[in-house]
Scaffold this motif. Structure first.
Motif, PDB file in Angstrom:
ATOM      1  N   GLU A 107     -76.965  21.315 -27.280  1.00  6.59           N
ATOM      2  CA  GLU A 107     -75.781  22.172 -27.162  1.00  6.59           C
ATOM      3  C   GLU A 107     -75.457  22.457 -25.699  1.00  6.59           C
ATOM      4  O   GLU A 107     -74.309  22.324 -25.270  1.00  6.59           O
ATOM      5  N   GLY A 122     -73.812  26.807 -23.265  1.00  7.52           N
ATOM      6  CA  GLY A 122     -73.254  26.281 -24.492  1.00  7.52           C
ATOM      7  C   GLY A 122     -72.893  27.281 -25.552  1.00  7.52           C
ATOM      8  O   GLY A 122     -72.219  26.952 -26.495  1.00  7.52           O
ATOM      9  N   ASP A 159     -69.704  21.408 -30.397  1.00  4.77           N
ATOM     10  CA  ASP A 159     -68.902  21.026 -31.545  1.00  4.77           C
ATOM     11  C   ASP A 159     -67.673  21.906 -31.697  1.00  4.77           C
ATOM     12  O   ASP A 159     -66.654  21.476 -32.181  1.00  4.77           O
ATOM     13  N   GLY A 166     -72.118  26.050 -28.953  1.00  3.79           N
ATOM     14  CA  GLY A 166     -72.262  24.596 -29.010  1.00  3.79           C
ATOM     15  C   GLY A 166     -70.997  23.842 -28.686  1.00  3.79           C
ATOM     16  O   GLY A 166     -69.899  24.364 -28.697  1.00  3.79           O
TER      17      GLY A 166
END
Length: 149
Positions: A119, A21, A26, A24
């Motif tokens: 994540e 990840g 996002d 992350g």
């Protein structure tokens, strides 16, 4: 799972072909489809739920040993680890109560798992196995079995 610090490298060992990840999921969600449309195609960063199995160990050496078995059996050849085989290793190595169920965590939404665990879980492609990583609970390996919105 409790609040975790940022992911740390598990000592450099066990780095294979599995994706991790990094910063992350996002980040990929904010980038959107891009030119290739891959973010939408594989669901990374856009899904709401992940189905995963994991192996948890307090000791880095133990998680690295489990990961080596995954590498020797599948990952070094570029193969995906069959969920049944991952489940056997989870039953043998995991110190989490889920180990008795083959490490099965079922479906969980974004926001349920904290820090690096979330994540990595949301950044690992379906069928892929993460490299070992550290959280406040210990060292983990995740097998992503599915994702949905």
């Amino acid at each position: 799972m409790g609040k975790d610090s940022k992911p740390k490298d598990a000592g450099g060992k066990g780095k294979g072909k599995a994706k991790q990840g990094g910063s992350g999921a996002d980040e990929s969600a904010s980038k959107g489809k891009g030119k290739s449309g891959k973010a939408a195609a594989d669901g990374l960063g856009t899904c709401t739920y992940v189905k995963a199995r994991h192996i948890l160990s307090e000791k880095q050496g133990k998680i690295n040993e489990a990961y080596k078995k995954l590498q020797d059996g599948w990952l070094s050849n570029g193969d995906k680890v069959p969920p049944a085989e991952f489940a056997k290793l989870a039953a043998e190595y995991s110190e989490c109560p889920s180990g008795k169920k083959g490490g099965d965590l079922g479906w969980f939404p974004r926001g349920k798992m904290a820090g690096p665990f979330q994540e990595v879980a949301f950044a690992t492609q379906v069928g892929a196995t993460s490299a070992p990583f550290k959280s406040t609970h210990g060292y983990h390996i995740i097998l992503c079995e599915g994702r949905k919105n």
